[in-house]
Design a protein around this motif. Structure first.
Motif, short mmCIF file in Angstrom:
data_model
loop_
_atom_site.label_atom_id
_atom_site.label_comp_id
_atom_site.label_asym_id
_atom_site.label_seq_id
_atom_site.Cartn_x
_atom_site.Cartn_y
_atom_site.Cartn_z
N PRO A 74 -8.49 -4.38 -10.73
CA PRO A 74 -8.29 -5.71 -9.96
C PRO A 74 -7.35 -5.76 -8.94
N ASP A 75 -6.77 -4.41 -8.74
CA ASP A 75 -5.49 -4.46 -7.70
C ASP A 75 -6.30 -4.53 -6.17
N GLU A 76 -5.35 -4.42 -5.33
CA GLU A 76 -5.91 -4.23 -4.11
C GLU A 76 -6.24 -2.93 -3.56
N ARG A 77 -7.15 -2.75 -2.68
CA ARG A 77 -7.68 -1.54 -2.09
C ARG A 77 -7.68 -1.70 -0.64
N SER A 78 -6.92 -1.10 0.02
CA SER A 78 -7.29 -1.17 1.47
C SER A 78 -8.22 -0.21 1.96
#
Length: 84
Positions: free
Chosen positions: A38-42
């Protein structure tokens, strides 16, 4: 993991489903990915900071939508969600 949707989101979904028939399927894929990580992924998503909130607010861009296929490089859906 549970997903809670705001009333405004459900109202907008009802309107958007008339235009984009594959939206339910596309969001189901996004939910499966978010369950795993669920975290951010650039470069596809980034964290929105400086809101004074303790929760994690993330904006996802360029979600693939089958109904938008072939409509250009910048086509795709955007989604903002809060992760607790």
């Amino acid at each position: 993991m549970t997903f809670n949707e705001l009333d405004e989101f459900q109202k907008d979904m009802k309107t958007l489903l008339k235009k984009y028939r594959t939206l339910h399927d596309d969001l189901a894929i996004v939910k499966t990915v978010l369950e795993l990580k669920p975290d951010e992924r650039s470069p596809f998503s980034f964290r929105i900071d400086n809101l004074g909130l303790e929760t994690c607010i993330i904006k996802v861009k360029k979600i693939a939508c089958k109904a938008l296929k072939g409509r250009g490089v910048n086509s795709g859906l955007r989604l903002v969600y809060a992760y607790f």
